[in-house]
Design a protein around this motif. Structure first.
Motif, PDB file in Angstrom:
ATOM      1  N   SER A  18       0.029   9.383   5.666  1.00  0.00           N
ATOM      2  CA  SER A  18       0.344   8.088   6.249  1.00  0.00           C
ATOM      3  C   SER A  18       1.066   7.201   5.261  1.00  0.00           C
ATOM      4  CB  SER A  18      -0.938   7.391   6.713  1.00  0.00           C
ATOM      5  OG  SER A  18      -1.800   7.208   5.604  1.00  0.00           O
ATOM      6  N   THR A  19       1.200   7.653   4.052  1.00  0.00           N
ATOM      7  CA  THR A  19       1.896   6.858   3.049  1.00  0.00           C
ATOM      8  C   THR A  19       2.542   7.776   2.045  1.00  0.00           C
ATOM      9  OG1 THR A  19       1.662   5.099   1.431  1.00  0.00           O
ATOM     10  CG2 THR A  19      -0.132   6.680   1.559  1.00  0.00           C
ATOM     11  N   VAL A  20       3.386   7.231   1.249  1.00  0.00           N
ATOM     12  CA  VAL A  20       4.027   7.984   0.193  1.00  0.00           C
ATOM     13  C   VAL A  20       3.292   7.683  -1.092  1.00  0.00           C
ATOM     14  CG1 VAL A  20       6.195   8.422  -0.990  1.00  0.00           C
ATOM     15  CG2 VAL A  20       6.198   7.679   1.376  1.00  0.00           C
ATOM     16  N   LYS A  21       2.821   8.719  -1.777  1.00  0.00           N
ATOM     17  CA  LYS A  21       1.960   8.519  -2.927  1.00  0.00           C
ATOM     18  C   LYS A  21       2.662   8.906  -4.219  1.00  0.00           C
ATOM     19  CE  LYS A  21      -2.295   8.872  -0.377  1.00  0.00           C
ATOM     20  NZ  LYS A  21      -3.667   9.323  -0.373  1.00  0.00           N
ATOM     21  N   PHE A 245      11.781   8.157   6.726  1.00  0.00           N
ATOM     22  CA  PHE A 245      11.746   7.320   5.531  1.00  0.00           C
ATOM     23  C   PHE A 245      13.150   7.060   4.993  1.00  0.00           C
ATOM     24  CE2 PHE A 245      11.962   7.478   0.872  1.00  0.00           C
ATOM     25  CZ  PHE A 245      11.327   6.288   0.556  1.00  0.00           C
ATOM     26  N   PRO A 323       4.262   0.584  -4.068  1.00  0.00           N
ATOM     27  CA  PRO A 323       3.527   1.361  -3.049  1.00  0.00           C
ATOM     28  C   PRO A 323       3.572   0.752  -1.659  1.00  0.00           C
ATOM     29  CG  PRO A 323       2.255   1.248  -5.075  1.00  0.00           C
ATOM     30  CD  PRO A 323       3.423   0.331  -5.266  1.00  0.00           C
ATOM     31  N   GLU A 324       3.516  -0.575  -1.561  1.00  0.00           N
ATOM     32  CA  GLU A 324       3.526  -1.207  -0.247  1.00  0.00           C
ATOM     33  C   GLU A 324       4.857  -0.992   0.464  1.00  0.00           C
ATOM     34  OE1 GLU A 324       0.423  -2.802  -2.695  1.00  0.00           O
ATOM     35  OE2 GLU A 324       2.587  -2.705  -3.039  1.00  0.00           O
ATOM     36  N   GLN A 327       5.169   2.621   1.709  1.00  0.00           N
ATOM     37  CA  GLN A 327       4.416   2.839   2.935  1.00  0.00           C
ATOM     38  C   GLN A 327       5.125   2.201   4.119  1.00  0.00           C
ATOM     39  OE1 GLN A 327       0.357   1.555   2.792  1.00  0.00           O
ATOM     40  NE2 GLN A 327      -0.110   2.262   4.853  1.00  0.00           N
ATOM     41  N   ALA A 330       7.950   4.562   5.073  1.00  0.00           N
ATOM     42  CA  ALA A 330       7.594   5.937   5.440  1.00  0.00           C
ATOM     43  C   ALA A 330       6.703   6.034   6.665  1.00  0.00           C
ATOM     44  CB  ALA A 330       6.895   6.619   4.265  1.00  0.00           C
ATOM     45  N   LYS A 331       5.935   5.005   6.945  1.00  0.00           N
ATOM     46  CA  LYS A 331       4.973   5.072   8.042  1.00  0.00           C
ATOM     47  C   LYS A 331       5.637   4.722   9.366  1.00  0.00           C
ATOM     48  CE  LYS A 331       0.541   3.081   9.508  1.00  0.00           C
ATOM     49  NZ  LYS A 331      -0.507   2.085   9.168  1.00  0.00           N
TER      50      LYS A 331
END
Length: 400
Positions: A18-21, A245, A323-324, A327, A330-331
């Motif tokens: 659900s997110t890119v890490k 994304f 990070p925000e 996400q 990508a989400k």
């Protein structure tokens, strides 16, 4: 008016990130400092059946075992179930020129039907018929969900047909004697929809997930390689998200560059009282991402620090995401989009007869066919972004 307001079943893509890490050793990575972690892909419940038996791999030469996927008609992995989807599939096959008009009419009708059901439910509150109208509204909502998914899927199929590419049908139709080959590859057509900067990142993705190399020869590309079907399903689904994304990030990059250039061309400084001055004072990143940015400007006639930074390539721009923001790009924004990714992936990789996927099943294929699947998935994600934006402008989609 919300269409497809809610889903009764759990989050549909538990198997998808659900997110890119941040990069970890356990993830497949790219040099762009972000990754879709394959370990986040738990088995897809609609596909997987645990089995202890070993998959039998029948080796054969490329020419003898190559099967021709059936691209005739509307032979997509998913088949429309709703009246709206079936109608649009018929229009696609028989009257393409009417397709966009038909899509608009179907979406408007869905909104009208859903609105009518909710209005009747609200008017019946407190009456003996309240329970009945509540059930009718629930059924209409479910029908709306299925219909909107079908409409979006047909729109995506139409976009593929515009570049003369058919979606790969169920893989079981393309496997012969345990070997998967997809021909024609259509690599050029699938790459033609992307900019050069996006293509650079796509090629890195191909190298990371399937080991494809730009300088590899024909013999290497068609040499036999083996991969678990479930692993290939995970790669395909992750590549859809990657395409989604890239489309989101590229458009944000373009918008930010455009805002910078407009301000520079107009000679706007932070002391100006023009309508753009307030936007500039907060910085273009604040406008695009809804965050406070550290942007400082210089005197007129000079490029600001932010302009110089943002003129870098897309890859460097993406590497600067926090990070925000990662996400956010990508989400998928809607539940319908998330549901469509799962359903399409399930339909593509599931066994056509049993509807299940053996966790240990291994198929023989080639780098050329793997590349074709990944390029299709990335294009699917890009088209999904476009389709979601359009449909959401007509029929408000439930947020993911």
């Amino acid at each position: 008016m919300d269409c497809c307001l809610s889903y009764n079943r759990p989050a549909v893509l538990n198997s998808l990130p659900s997110t890119v890490k941040p990069v970890k050793a356990s993830s497949f990575t790219s040099s762009s400092n972000f990754t879709f972690n394959l370990r986040l892909f738990r088995p897809l419940g609609c596909l997987v059946r645990t089995s202890n038996r070993r998959a039998l791999i029948v080796e054969a030469s490329a020419e003898a075992s190559r099967s021709q996927c059936d691209y005739s008609g509307l032979n997509t992995p998913l088949q429309p179930k709703s009246p709206a989807g079936k109608f649009l599939s018929s229009v696609l096959l028989n009257d393409r020129g009417y397709f966009h008009v038909a899509v608009a009419e179907q979406l408007e009708q869905l909104v009208a039907d859903s609105h009518e059901a909710l209005t009747r439910m609200n008017l019946s509150l407190g009456s003996d018929e309240a329970c009945l109208h509540r059930r009718i509204a629930g059924l209409r909502e479910h029908e709306c969900q299925t219909a909107v998914e079908d409409v979006m899927y047909m729109l995506i199929f139409y976009k593929f047909s515009e570049i003369r590419v058919h979606l790969v049908p169920r893989l079981s139709q393309c496997i012969y004697n345990g070997r998967l080959e997809i021909w024609p590859s259509k690599d050029w057509e699938l790459e033609s929809i992307h900019s050069l900067e996006v293509l650079e990142m796509i090629r890195e993705h191909l190298t990371t997930v399937v080991g494809w190399r730009a300088n590899s020869n024909v013999t290497d590309n068609w040499a036999t390689t083996q991969i678990q079907r479930l692993q290939l399903c995970r790669i395909y689904a992750a590549s859809i998200l990657y395409g989604y994304f890239l489309k989101s990030a590229a458009l944000r990059h373009y918008l930010e560059l455009s805002l910078d250039e407009v301000n520079y061309d107009l000679g706007i400084s932070t002391d100006s009282h023009s309508p753009c001055s307030e936007l500039w004072s907060y910085g273009s990143k604040n406008i695009v991402f809804g965050q406070t940015s550290r942007i400082r400007t210089t005197s007129l006639g000079q490029l600001s620090y932010s302009q110089e930074y943002n003129r870098e390539k897309l890859k460097g721009y993406v590497m600067g995401f926090d990070p925000e923001t990662l996400q956010m790009c990508a989400k998928p924004k809607s539940k319908v989009a998330v549901n469509l990714i799962e359903k399409h992936s399930c339909a593509l990789f599931a066994d056509e007869k049993m509807g299940l996927l053996e966790t240990g099943e291994v198929i023989s294929t080639s780098l050329a066919s793997l590349k074709r699947l990944v390029l299709e998935a990335i294009a699917f994600g890009s088209f999904l972004w476009d389709t979601e934006e359009y449909v959401n402008s007509v029929c408000k989609l439930a947020e993911n």
